[in-house]
Design an enzyme around this catalytic site. Structure first.
Site, PDB file in Angstrom:
ATOM      1  N   GLN A 203       0.808  -1.372   0.059  1.00 12.47           N
ATOM      2  CA  GLN A 203       0.004   0.079  -0.011  1.00 12.47           C
ATOM      3  C   GLN A 203       0.924   1.268  -0.066  1.00 12.47           C
ATOM      4  OE1 GLN A 203      -3.385   0.033   2.929  1.00 12.47           O
ATOM      5  NE2 GLN A 203      -3.002  -2.407   3.227  1.00 12.47           N
ATOM      6  N   ARG A 215       4.477   5.641  16.572  1.00 15.06           N
ATOM      7  CA  ARG A 215       5.096   4.249  17.127  1.00 15.06           C
ATOM      8  C   ARG A 215       6.067   4.306  18.193  1.00 15.06           C
ATOM      9  NH1 ARG A 215       4.490   2.806  11.087  1.00 15.06           N
ATOM     10  NH2 ARG A 215       6.445   4.023  10.281  1.00 15.06           N
ATOM     11  N   ASP A 253      -4.786  -8.329  10.699  1.00 10.97           N
ATOM     12  CA  ASP A 253      -4.704  -7.531   9.367  1.00 10.97           C
ATOM     13  C   ASP A 253      -5.672  -8.522   8.466  1.00 10.97           C
ATOM     14  OD1 ASP A 253      -3.662  -4.811   8.060  1.00 10.97           O
ATOM     15  OD2 ASP A 253      -4.414  -6.272   6.575  1.00 10.97           O
ATOM     16  N   ALA A 283     -10.999  -7.158  11.118  1.00  8.70           N
ATOM     17  CA  ALA A 283     -10.677  -6.371  12.445  1.00  8.70           C
ATOM     18  C   ALA A 283     -12.009  -6.371  13.301  1.00  8.70           C
ATOM     19  CB  ALA A 283     -10.141  -5.140  12.143  1.00  8.70           C
ATOM     20  N   ASP A 301      -5.420   1.718  13.893  1.00  5.26           N
ATOM     21  CA  ASP A 301      -5.030   2.516  12.627  1.00  5.26           C
ATOM     22  C   ASP A 301      -5.634   1.907  11.330  1.00  5.26           C
ATOM     23  OD1 ASP A 301      -3.520   4.216  11.383  1.00  5.26           O
ATOM     24  OD2 ASP A 301      -1.706   3.044  11.302  1.00  5.26           O
ATOM     25  N   CYS A 341      -6.732   8.453   8.993  1.00  8.99           N
ATOM     26  CA  CYS A 341      -6.050   9.047   8.141  1.00  8.99           C
ATOM     27  C   CYS A 341      -6.829   9.598   6.814  1.00  8.99           C
ATOM     28  CB  CYS A 341      -5.022   7.832   7.407  1.00  8.99           C
ATOM     29  SG  CYS A 341      -5.765   6.570   6.662  1.00  8.99           S
TER      30      CYS A 341
END
Length: 397
Positions: A203, A215, A253, A283, A301, A341
């Protein structure tokens, strides 16, 4: 004065450019040449003929991306100067060092280069074009990179724009090496941690560079905790948590390939670490099935829930639902790192969605940190739309 074709704005539509906002919307244009080619460089004039800027023309809502508010050619010298400025800033931020070979060199409007992204991964530079104009200027960008970067720093330049250029432009770019490409090392280092970067198929440009500082903050909180990293992608948060002394880390994921790279990144830094486990699962489903109180540090996230304004309401409901599930399951005294995001979601909207989730959960929740993107993803003060990454660190009783 540059000798490009000219676009003239409607009366009263010059104000945003006079405030140095780098976009011209199609509805602001009074007239343009009939033979204008998409991606061509143009001069933009006010209705009275006053020069406003030079930029790349593109078919769509954003009709011109301004490259310079000075009447100058967008040529080899322009790109060399602009990229030199970008590299100088990253050097001054102390991002260019032996234990940190991952950073963003160019961040579009934030570096006054709309449509251009350049990420550095070890000895490979990955270029991504988000406008036809940058695609047309690709050779100029590539040559400038070779001139401004130290010769021993970047050996390979990879172009990755198959999914970022408008399909209606009829360009059909192929992801490929523009230079180098042999004996490529896909391992790069962030703050002393090693990561395998998949710029070929991953990605964005292969890694979420924008979460570096967040992080590092998570590492500070991880000691002795049982961590759940949702939407882990290639495991950045998981690796930092393990170095921070987490008692256990689960990485989740929906992409089996991403989970596989997460496992590789854990092994690169810690070998076969029994503290880490990974799950290629949805998720939302995973959170529903999680036992309450099992985890005392959760990271959310997710990918962008809204990529255009029409999706905002559904996105906010998604953020509320996701955060509610985490807040209901996290152990008392635990920490929740939660992010958005989505560029079209404001920090206030995201915070309200999380507030709504907290209110429904009925738990005591405190905000410890309000997070954003790092300094190598700068926000042009005249272009507030560039502030896309929002995050909160919550303490949950």
């Amino acid at each position: 004065m540059s000798s490009y074709k000219e676009i003239v704005l409607r009366s009263g539509k010059e104000a945003s450019l006079q405030r140095f906002h780098p976009w011209v919307f199609s509805g602001a244009i009074a007239r343009k040449p009939e033979d204008l080619v998409e991606g061509e460089t143009v001069r933009v004039l006010a209705a009275d003929g006053t020069f406003l800027g030079v930029g790349h023309f593109q078919i769509g809502s954003i009709a011109v991306r301004i490259m310079s508010f000075v009447d100058e050619p967008i040529d080899a010298a322009f790109y060399k100067k602009s990229l030199s400025n970008a590299y100088r800033m990253r050097s001054s931020l102390n991002l260019v060092r032996p234990d940190n070979t991952i950073f963003r060199l160019v961040h579009g409007e934030g570096d006054c280069l709309p449509g251009l992204i350049v990420d550095i991964y070890g000895d490979t530079a990955v270029i991504q074009a988000h406008s036809v104009g940058i695609h047309r200027d690709l050779e100029l960008v590539t040559n400038a990179l070779k001139q401004i970067l130290p010769t021993d720093m970047v050996k390979h330049i990879f172009y990755k724009s198959e999914g970022t250029l408008p399909y209606k432009a009829g360009i059909f770019p192929e992801n490929s090496y523009l230079s180098g490409g042999e004996d490529v090392d896909e391992i790069a280092m962030e703050n002393g941690l090693r990561f395998r970067i998949d710029w070929l198929k991953g990605q964005k440009t292969g890694f979420f560079v924008d979460q570096r500082e967040n992080r590092a903050l998570l590492e500070y909180y991880a000691k002795g905790r049982h961590v759940l990293n949702m939407f882990c992608y290639t495991g950045g948060f998981s690796v930092y948590a393990l170095r921070g002394g987490a008692a256990s880390v689960m990485s989740v994921d929906s992409s089996a390939k991403a989970v596989s790279i997460t496992d590789q990144n854990v092994a690169l830094n810690f070998g076969e670490d029994p503290r880490h486990s990974s799950f290629p699962e949805d998720a939302f489903k995973f959170l529903r099935q999680l036992s309450g109180g099992e985890k005392d540090l959760i990271i959310l996230d997710p990918p962008a829930f809204a990529k255009h304004r029409g999706a905002i309401n559904n996105a906010l409901q998604g953020y509320k639902k996701l955060n509610l599930q985490a807040l209901q399951k996290i152990a008392p005294g635990g920490f929740l790192f939660t992010f958005s995001c989505s560029q079209v979601i404001s920090a206030e909207q995201f915070r309200l969605a999380v507030f709504s989730a907290a209110a429904i959960s009925g738990r005591k929740v405190r905000i410890l940190h309000q997070l954003t993107q790092p300094a190598d993803h700068p926000i042009n003060i005249y272009h507030p739309e560039g502030e896309y990454l929002k995050g909160l660190v919550l303490q949950v009783e």
